[in-house]
Design a protein around this motif. Sequence first.
Motif, PDB file in Angstrom:
ATOM      1  N   ALA A 160       0.814  -1.211   0.000  1.00  0.00           N
ATOM      2  CA  ALA A 160       0.000   0.000   0.000  1.00  0.00           C
ATOM      3  C   ALA A 160       0.851   1.265   0.000  1.00  0.00           C
ATOM      4  CB  ALA A 160      -0.931   0.007   1.208  1.00  0.00           C
TER       5      ALA A 160
ATOM      6  N   CYS B  68       1.031   2.604   6.756  1.00  0.00           N
ATOM      7  CA  CYS B  68       0.964   1.221   6.294  1.00  0.00           C
ATOM      8  C   CYS B  68      -0.301   0.550   6.834  1.00  0.00           C
ATOM      9  CB  CYS B  68       2.206   0.448   6.722  1.00  0.00           C
ATOM     10  SG  CYS B  68       2.292   0.042   8.472  1.00  0.00           S
ATOM     11  N   VAL B  69      -0.676  -0.552   6.222  1.00  0.00           N
ATOM     12  CA  VAL B  69      -1.861  -1.302   6.648  1.00  0.00           C
ATOM     13  C   VAL B  69      -1.610  -2.000   7.981  1.00  0.00           C
ATOM     14  CG1 VAL B  69      -3.376  -3.230   6.052  1.00  0.00           C
ATOM     15  CG2 VAL B  69      -2.666  -1.597   4.278  1.00  0.00           C
TER      16      VAL B  69
ATOM     17  N   ARG C  71       1.115   8.838   4.245  1.00  0.00           N
ATOM     18  CA  ARG C  71       0.302   7.622   4.172  1.00  0.00           C
ATOM     19  C   ARG C  71       0.872   6.553   5.095  1.00  0.00           C
ATOM     20  NH1 ARG C  71      -1.109   5.497  -1.631  1.00  0.00           N
ATOM     21  NH2 ARG C  71      -2.469   7.345  -1.492  1.00  0.00           N
TER      22      ARG C  71
END
Length: 213
Positions: free
Chosen positions: A133, A160-161, A158
């Motif tokens: 991602a 991370c998952v 952003r």
Amino acid sequence: MIEAIRVDEAVRELRPDFAVLTVCAYGLGNGPSDERSRGWLDAAAEAAPELDDPKIEAWRTAYRAFGAKPQRTRPSVDALIRRMPLPEINLVVDAYNAVSVRHGLPIGGEDLAHYRGAARLVRAAGDEPSDEALGDPGIGEVVWRDDEGVTCRRWNWRQCVRTRITEDTVDALFLLERLEPLSLDALTAAGDELTARLEEITPGVRIASRLVR
């Protein structure tokens, strides 16, 4: 955990005015968004700074300093202010997003159950493990990471998952990030508001905080 969080010297050289208020919450009872958290988001949207506010522009300048293009990959608080109405995620994420927008500073949230080792803010070597991602960081990019790899790219662009806060999160780390002209007193006020929201979600939650400069 909280005592080991650090900011690498290369990041300090890039922005000597950077500070991060780290807040750990233990024993959270998270859950889906509700009328209460929608109220936090609505109130924050009404109080949001303008996009040309110096607090927001400071982050765009910081991004440019390590080669990012903030009009393409926006600092998190910049991106949030452009999203109205603010998205509903879950109680804890709604709480810190509301504080982020109201105070005009980036805030990251991490699920400590999926964190490995201490959080540290570094300039990437370019070979750090990163999930799909996020993609791979560029050399010199400012990233948050743990022992397993990158947890947030381009400073706060952003996450991370792996370490995202979900409704199952019990213990969490929050990173409230400051650049001038936001004052340290304003940073503390944002931390106090976040703590109050977390205590409202979970009375009796245990909170520990530390300012890292």
